[in-house]
Scaffold this active site. Sequence first.
Site, PDB file in Angstrom:
ATOM      1  CE  LYS A  16     -14.179   4.305  -4.116  1.00  0.00           C
ATOM      2  NZ  LYS A  16     -15.074   5.492  -4.021  1.00  0.00           N
ATOM      3  CG  HIS A  76      19.272  -8.640  -6.199  1.00  0.00           C
ATOM      4  ND1 HIS A  76      20.402  -8.838  -6.957  1.00  0.00           N
ATOM      5  CD2 HIS A  76      18.890  -7.358  -6.426  1.00  0.00           C
ATOM      6  CE1 HIS A  76      20.710  -7.726  -7.595  1.00  0.00           C
ATOM      7  NE2 HIS A  76      19.807  -6.804  -7.292  1.00  0.00           N
ATOM      8  CE  LYS A  98      -3.059  -7.786  -1.554  1.00  0.00           C
ATOM      9  NZ  LYS A  98      -3.708  -8.302  -0.341  1.00  0.00           N
TER      10      LYS A  98
END
Length: 230
Positions: free
Chosen positions: A227, A157, A210
Amino acid sequence: MSFLNLVVSKIKKKEYKLDETIQLQDMMIIVFIRLMALIRANFRLIGVKKASRIIFFKKGISLQAKRKIEFGKAVTVGKEVNINALSKKGVKIGDNVSIGDYSIISCTGILSKVGVGFSIGKNSSFGEFCYFGSAGGITIGENVIMGQSIRFHSENHLFDRTDILIKDQGVSNKGIKVGDNCWIGAGAVFLDGISIGDGCVIGANSLLNKDIPPNSVVVGNPAKIIKKRE
């Protein structure tokens, strides 16, 4: 058991062996349930854009905008699953995909802006109570395994203006992509605009906000790489 192993292997197009500890009476019940799911699917698939004859539907399934849905072979759809394919690209489900009970695939959030759609590659599966908000488009690769209660939100939004209500400012969409051969733990949340590379492992209850490079192991809120698998 050998005959059933042969049948299942033929359907899945790869060698499959049932656990030898399964008793005959239990196997007969399982076969009966699968047979009923097969019969139920062939009635419910009328109007679907494209579908194999070998598909299994449990009870209470809801399919909307059927003409935009494509099912591959040996797909299993859990009970009370809701698929709303109203979108530009529709819903494409690959061979041997398993959809967990009570899961939702929703391709359009608001009728004033039709969504992009949803696709998932062959041999992938996800558990119960998963949600795929596919307005911005969700693409999941092949051989991806996912736990329960995983959520994808390919829409945000807008909220920059203060002179009008947030709900009246519209939305933005970038889409979400998940590569091949990933393992996604239960409760993970995927936000709009991210891409997950091939071979990644996503820890339970992680928040993905991300891009994640291939072969990464990530955990946390927000998710961080702990890792590499290489």
